[in-house]
Write an enzyme that holds these catalytic residues in place. Structure first.
Site, short mmCIF file in Angstrom:
data_model
loop_
_atom_site.label_atom_id
_atom_site.label_comp_id
_atom_site.label_asym_id
_atom_site.label_seq_id
_atom_site.Cartn_x
_atom_site.Cartn_y
_atom_site.Cartn_z
N GLY A 16 0.77 -1.23 0.00
CA GLY A 16 0.00 0.00 0.00
C GLY A 16 0.81 1.29 0.00
N ILE A 97 -7.46 -9.39 -11.57
CA ILE A 97 -7.99 -8.82 -12.82
C ILE A 97 -9.51 -8.77 -12.74
CG2 ILE A 97 -8.23 -9.24 -15.31
CD1 ILE A 97 -5.31 -10.10 -15.34
N ASN A 112 -5.72 2.82 -12.95
CA ASN A 112 -4.74 1.86 -12.45
C ASN A 112 -3.35 2.46 -12.58
OD1 ASN A 112 -3.68 -0.75 -11.62
ND2 ASN A 112 -3.09 -1.08 -13.75
N HIS A 114 0.49 1.28 -13.19
CA HIS A 114 1.28 0.13 -13.63
C HIS A 114 2.75 0.53 -13.65
CE1 HIS A 114 2.13 -3.67 -15.52
NE2 HIS A 114 2.96 -3.03 -16.29
N ALA A 184 8.40 7.98 -9.90
CA ALA A 184 7.27 8.04 -10.85
C ALA A 184 5.92 7.76 -10.17
CB ALA A 184 7.50 7.07 -12.01
N GLU A 185 5.73 6.56 -9.65
CA GLU A 185 4.39 6.16 -9.20
C GLU A 185 3.79 7.12 -8.16
OE1 GLU A 185 3.69 1.95 -8.41
OE2 GLU A 185 5.62 1.48 -9.27
C1 GAR Z 1 3.29 -1.01 -7.41
O1 GAR Z 1 4.57 -0.98 -7.97
C2 GAR Z 1 2.24 -1.00 -8.51
O2 GAR Z 1 2.57 -0.18 -9.58
C3 GAR Z 1 2.23 -2.44 -8.91
O3 GAR Z 1 2.35 -3.15 -7.70
C4 GAR Z 1 3.04 -2.36 -6.74
C5 GAR Z 1 2.16 -2.22 -5.50
O4 GAR Z 1 2.86 -1.59 -4.46
N1 GAR Z 1 1.04 -2.77 -9.62
C6 GAR Z 1 0.99 -3.69 -10.60
O5 GAR Z 1 1.95 -4.35 -10.92
C7 GAR Z 1 -0.36 -3.83 -11.27
N2 GAR Z 1 -0.26 -4.65 -12.45
P1 GAR Z 1 2.08 -0.89 -3.26
O6 GAR Z 1 1.10 -1.90 -2.66
O7 GAR Z 1 3.17 -0.56 -2.29
O8 GAR Z 1 1.38 0.32 -3.79
#
Ligand code: GAR
Length: 204
Positions: A16, A97, A112, A114, A184-185
């Site tokens: 999270g 999914i 979403n 990614h 980035a994210e």
């Molecule tokens: C993140 O890197 C997200 O972009 C990826 O999983 C991780 C979750 O981390 N999502 C995917 O791969 C979706 N296909 P988080 O629980 O710490 O946010």
């Protein structure tokens, strides 16, 4: 009259950190057109649930026991979304999914994040660390993250935002994952959520 804030649900499965970035962005005012009203996890032990509760956000665990229970699982999610008047759904590390039955119900209302530059390293089977393993395996020198709308094609919906991140010599999948998150994210996800929340609240 004050515009109503867009009610946001965040769907999670794991640590999270992206949820935390959204909570922090709400606290700092980067997200001000929407409010995170609900967090749903398909994993009872997800630390994301603790992050939500620590922030005073309603948090639910909805189980998906076996693959044939997909319809019941999605029905339970839809019920929770409706009970909480949710306008916008954010998948933040949600590792399940969603069927076309679900995605078509929320056309342009599901985002979403990614962890690659789509169309590289995306689609079925590309999630979490696997994405970064594939990027290192291929030897790309630049990767990044993408925020997109969710439709019936895994990672196939309209792109909203992307940010590039350099791959460095000696990167492991874990080191690269962390850099993609930090550079980035955690930046583009809150920005995109604010933009779409603003559009929805103006339309309502
Ligand atoms: C993140 O890197 C997200 O972009 C990826 O999983 C991780 C979750 O981390 N999502 C995917 O791969 C979706 N296909 P988080 O629980 O710490 O946010």
């Amino acid at each position: 009259m004050m515009k109503e804030k867009t009610r946001i649900a965040v769907l999670v499965s794991g640590g999270g950190t992206n949820l935390q970035a959204l909570i922090d962005a709400q606290n700092s005012g980067i997200i001000h057109s929407g409010e995170i009203s609900l967090v749903i996890s398909n994993n009872q032990n997800a630390y994301a649930l603790t992050r939500a509760r620590n922030a005073g956000i309603k948090a639910l665990y909805i189980s998906k026991k076996e693959s044939k229970a997909q319809e019941a699982f999605e029905t339970a999610i839809i019920e929770a979304l409706e009970e909480n008047d949710i306008d916008l759904i954010v998948l933040a590390g949600f590792m399940s999914i969603l069927s076309e039955r679900f995605t078509s119900r929320y056309d342009h209302r599901i985002l979403n994040i990614h962890p690659s530059l789509i169309p590289s390293f995306c689609g079925q089977g590309y999630y979490g660390l696997k994405v970064h393993e594939a990027a290192l395996e291929k030897g790309v020198k630049v990767t990044g993250a993408t925020v997109h709308f969710v439709n019936e094609i895994p990672d196939g919906g309209e792109i909203i935002a992307q940010k590039a991140v350099e791959v460095e010599d000696g990167d492991t999948p874990e080191i690269l994952q962390r850099r993609v998150m930090e550079q980035a994210e955690w930046i583009i996800l809150p920005q995109a959520v604010e933009r779409i929340a603003d559009q929805i609240s103006n339309a309502n």
